[in-house]
Design an enzyme around this catalytic site. Structure first.
Site, PDB file in Angstrom:
ATOM      1  N   PHE A  86       0.856  -1.193   0.000  1.00 37.89           N
ATOM      2  CA  PHE A  86       0.000   0.000   0.000  1.00 37.89           C
ATOM      3  C   PHE A  86       0.889   1.240   0.000  1.00 37.89           C
ATOM      4  O   PHE A  86       2.053   1.190   0.388  1.00 37.89           O
ATOM      5  CB  PHE A  86      -0.936   0.014   1.221  1.00 37.89           C
ATOM      6  CG  PHE A  86      -0.215  -0.004   2.548  1.00 37.89           C
ATOM      7  CD1 PHE A  86       0.119   1.183   3.189  1.00 37.89           C
ATOM      8  CD2 PHE A  86       0.123  -1.211   3.153  1.00 37.89           C
ATOM      9  CE1 PHE A  86       0.776   1.177   4.399  1.00 37.89           C
ATOM     10  CE2 PHE A  86       0.785  -1.236   4.376  1.00 37.89           C
ATOM     11  CZ  PHE A  86       1.120  -0.034   4.992  1.00 37.89           C
ATOM     12  N   PHE A  87       0.303   2.354  -0.447  1.00 35.60           N
ATOM     13  CA  PHE A  87       1.018   3.626  -0.554  1.00 35.60           C
ATOM     14  C   PHE A  87       0.563   4.524   0.596  1.00 35.60           C
ATOM     15  O   PHE A  87      -0.630   4.790   0.755  1.00 35.60           O
ATOM     16  CB  PHE A  87       0.681   4.270  -1.905  1.00 35.60           C
ATOM     17  CG  PHE A  87       1.439   5.531  -2.221  1.00 35.60           C
ATOM     18  CD1 PHE A  87       2.661   5.826  -1.632  1.00 35.60           C
ATOM     19  CD2 PHE A  87       0.922   6.433  -3.146  1.00 35.60           C
ATOM     20  CE1 PHE A  87       3.348   6.983  -1.936  1.00 35.60           C
ATOM     21  CE2 PHE A  87       1.591   7.604  -3.464  1.00 35.60           C
ATOM     22  CZ  PHE A  87       2.812   7.880  -2.856  1.00 35.60           C
ATOM     23  N   ALA A  88       1.501   4.970   1.434  1.00 35.48           N
ATOM     24  CA  ALA A  88       1.174   5.837   2.566  1.00 35.48           C
ATOM     25  C   ALA A  88       2.271   6.883   2.747  1.00 35.48           C
ATOM     26  O   ALA A  88       3.439   6.631   2.451  1.00 35.48           O
ATOM     27  CB  ALA A  88       1.007   5.024   3.844  1.00 35.48           C
ATOM     28  N   HIS A  92      -5.576  28.024   4.804  1.00 35.68           N
ATOM     29  CA  HIS A  92      -5.835  27.475   6.137  1.00 35.68           C
ATOM     30  C   HIS A  92      -6.850  28.300   6.908  1.00 35.68           C
ATOM     31  O   HIS A  92      -7.103  29.459   6.607  1.00 35.68           O
ATOM     32  CB  HIS A  92      -4.538  27.374   6.942  1.00 35.68           C
ATOM     33  CG  HIS A  92      -3.886  28.699   7.205  1.00 35.68           C
ATOM     34  ND1 HIS A  92      -2.968  29.258   6.344  1.00 35.68           N
ATOM     35  CD2 HIS A  92      -4.034  29.603   8.212  1.00 35.68           C
ATOM     36  CE1 HIS A  92      -2.565  30.433   6.815  1.00 35.68           C
ATOM     37  NE2 HIS A  92      -3.203  30.665   7.948  1.00 35.68           N
ATOM     38  N   ASP A 127      -7.863  29.793  10.662  1.00 36.05           N
ATOM     39  CA  ASP A 127      -7.340  30.168  11.977  1.00 36.05           C
ATOM     40  C   ASP A 127      -8.466  30.133  12.988  1.00 36.05           C
ATOM     41  O   ASP A 127      -9.499  30.796  12.806  1.00 36.05           O
ATOM     42  CB  ASP A 127      -6.767  31.589  11.951  1.00 36.05           C
ATOM     43  CG  ASP A 127      -5.443  31.678  11.222  1.00 36.05           C
ATOM     44  OD1 ASP A 127      -4.688  30.688  11.218  1.00 36.05           O
ATOM     45  OD2 ASP A 127      -5.145  32.751  10.665  1.00 36.05           O
ATOM     46  N   HIS A 166      -5.686  30.955  18.135  1.00 41.33           N
ATOM     47  CA  HIS A 166      -4.421  31.205  17.426  1.00 41.33           C
ATOM     48  C   HIS A 166      -3.747  32.482  17.925  1.00 41.33           C
ATOM     49  O   HIS A 166      -2.521  32.543  18.029  1.00 41.33           O
ATOM     50  CB  HIS A 166      -4.696  31.283  15.917  1.00 41.33           C
ATOM     51  CG  HIS A 166      -3.507  31.584  15.073  1.00 41.33           C
ATOM     52  ND1 HIS A 166      -2.277  30.995  15.261  1.00 41.33           N
ATOM     53  CD2 HIS A 166      -3.353  32.425  14.000  1.00 41.33           C
ATOM     54  CE1 HIS A 166      -1.419  31.447  14.355  1.00 41.33           C
ATOM     55  NE2 HIS A 166      -2.050  32.329  13.594  1.00 41.33           N
TER      56      HIS A 166
END
Length: 250
Positions: free
Chosen positions: A54-56, A68, A70, A74
């Protein structure tokens, strides 16, 4: 099909939404992406490959990385963490104030109360409970770090942002819910240098609400009428995290 199914308002609403245009407001980010100067580059590491079965991968980056969200904590003590934000807070009617031309002509452009009032003259009063995004087209500089930071010969950045008085007007007079922008910070770089701190960002988070930074594709949205979704993981006691923000157009 049963009567319950045909009369289901939620499914009808879903059918309507599926027919609308959806706009991704989120940058793809990686180890070489622009980011706040105090942070190190992200690190993406392959843990296992398909040869292992598997790919991880492992991802290491600050919570405030890429597009992102906040959380209030923060900047402000004893305010809410990301996990404490309610789901309905994260889906809001969207207002987009376009100052892209002004920011292109003056990279230090700061949004004023007068700018907000002029917006309202054209588009009507900004409604309570909305998410207000400041469009500067700064997101089009992504993923060029140098262009995004826009430093002069002395190493000082020149980026546009929100004026504190404009933020106070929006939150206190118009009762908006949250804000977003295309730059690293709420404040214009010149205000940060002048004040020695991010007073605009502190003010926003002091309202016990959130903001979204490093948005993109705001040029694809109308001034009013769209709805923004800000969906993120739910890490424990997080001050912020990469977010998948998107808008559905009217």
């Amino acid at each position: 099909m049963s009567t319950v199914e045909t009369d289901n308002e939620l499914l009808k609403a879903f059918e309507v939404l599926q027919k609308k245009e959806w706009v991704d407001l989120t940058h793809t980010f990686g180890p070489n992406s622009p980011h706040f100067s105090a942070f190190d580059d992200a690190e993406f590491t392959t843990l296992f490959t398909h040869d292992d079965g598997f790919f991880a991968q492992s991802f290491q980056f600050p919570g405030q990385y890429g597009t992102h969200i906040d959380a209030p904590i923060h900047f402000v003590r004893n305010k809410r963490y990301l996990e404490e934000l309610e789901l309905k807070e994260l889906v809001l009617p969207l207002i987009v104030i376009d100052k892209s031309k002004e920011a292109e002509e003056n990279n230090d452009y700061i949004l004023s109360v007068d700018d907000v009032l002029k917006f309202e003259e054209e588009h009507g009063k900004i409604e309570a409970g909305t998410f207000v995004a400041l469009r500067t087209d700064w997101g089009k500089r992504w993923p060029d770090k140098e262009a995004f930071e826009n430093k002069d010969e002395e190493g000082n950045s020149h980026t546009p942002g929100w004026g504190l008085e404009a933020l106070k007007f929006l939150f206190e007079e118009r009762q908006i819910k949250a804000v977003g922008h295309e730059t690293f910070d709420t404040d214009a770089a010149v205000d940060f240098h002048k004040n020695g701190s991010l007073v605009g960002e502190y003010y926003v988070l002091e309202q016990d609400t959130f903001q979204v930074e490093l948005l993109t594709n705001l040029d694809k949205l109308p001034a009013k009428g769209a709805v923004i979704f800000n969906i993120s993981p739910k890490p424990e006691k997080a001050t912020g995290f990469p977010v998948r923000s998107f808008a559905i157009l009217p």
